[in-house]
Design an enzyme around this catalytic site. Sequence first.
Site, PDB file in Angstrom:
ATOM      1  N   ASP A 127       3.239  59.618  66.911  1.00 58.99           N
ATOM      2  CA  ASP A 127       2.028  58.949  67.019  1.00 58.99           C
ATOM      3  C   ASP A 127       2.434  58.347  68.556  1.00 58.99           C
ATOM      4  OD1 ASP A 127      -0.332  57.404  67.655  1.00 58.99           O
ATOM      5  OD2 ASP A 127      -0.071  56.269  65.494  1.00 58.99           O
ATOM      6  N   SER A 175      -5.823  52.537  62.079  1.00 55.83           N
ATOM      7  CA  SER A 175      -5.939  52.916  63.431  1.00 55.83           C
ATOM      8  C   SER A 175      -6.894  51.529  64.049  1.00 55.83           C
ATOM      9  CB  SER A 175      -6.590  54.152  63.704  1.00 55.83           C
ATOM     10  OG  SER A 175      -6.619  54.611  64.981  1.00 55.83           O
ATOM     11  N   HIS A 235      -0.680  60.772  64.317  1.00 61.62           N
ATOM     12  CA  HIS A 235      -1.431  59.531  64.067  1.00 61.62           C
ATOM     13  C   HIS A 235      -2.653  60.279  63.099  1.00 61.62           C
ATOM     14  CE1 HIS A 235      -3.682  55.970  65.128  1.00 61.62           C
ATOM     15  NE2 HIS A 235      -4.776  56.623  64.994  1.00 61.62           N
TER      16      HIS A 235
END
Length: 322
Positions: A266, A164, A296
């Site tokens: 996501d 991320s 995600h």
Amino acid sequence: MEDEFKRKEEYDAYAKLEIVRNPDGSLTRPETYPLSPPNPSPSSPGSVLSKDVTLNPAHKTWIRIYRPPNPNPARTLPVIINFHGSGFILLSAATEPIHKGCEDLALQIPALVVSVDYRLAPEHRLPAAYDDAIDAVRWVRDESDKDPWFGSADLSRCFLMGNSSGGNIAYHAALRAFDLQAPPRFKIDGLILNEPGFGGVERTGSELRLAEDRVLPLPVLDLLWQLALPEGSDRDHEFSNPMVGGSVGDRVGQLPRCLVTGHGQDPLIDRQREFVRMLEGRGVHVVCRFDEDGCHGIEVFDQEKGQELLMYVKDFISASLE
């Protein structure tokens, strides 16, 4: 009316993240996950060892090093320098899921893993985390030979990895690290970018389609960038949007191999696909692992997805020997 709606969105984003903005601009953060101590002594014959080492005393940064059990005395282990996720503003290298993930990496690849506890925004806005990342790369290059755990490390096979926002950090660190490489002794052999976090002012299709996503709804995404980027910047800043080029954009074509992973549910997936096209257009060798299923950060919640990610990483690193 529009300003009132924006204020409500921002309030909801703070509540979703369980953070409070203090009068001095700092954050009060939740204690959602417990912290895991390092494990410098083996609790069982097959356990991964870990220890904490000071990185930059002035910045109060540190690294946690993970060593797999029974490493080969020959210098064969790759080195993974890892940057955790959580929007540049939350968590630590000692946070339990991050600690566990690094133990799994060290054991299953196997590899020496250097997990970086970088400075968080908004107290330390970008590029502070990038600077800390470069400190970690420099430590591996210049100081790791003094550590007996690195006696089995192959410093010509270093990988920068991030999840991320950590993927964003790994990317920007790689663009800044060319001058630090000293092949054949020390080389960044690849980037491992799991669901890398990028942004932009113009909404993508996936952001609009998943505007009310349970993990990363749009107000949360916007707040994370607002807290992380330099004051007065918008989401088209070079730290957020790799499409704009920026001060080191001319180095993109020199990047090593990249593994980029993502999931179809996501909100960031369209930006990740655009990012891959940009890399490939600059001549970078990219290995894509995009799955239409999954949200995600699913590898944290779903053991099967977590194992799948480990296999992608293992295959990517093993290919460096071919």
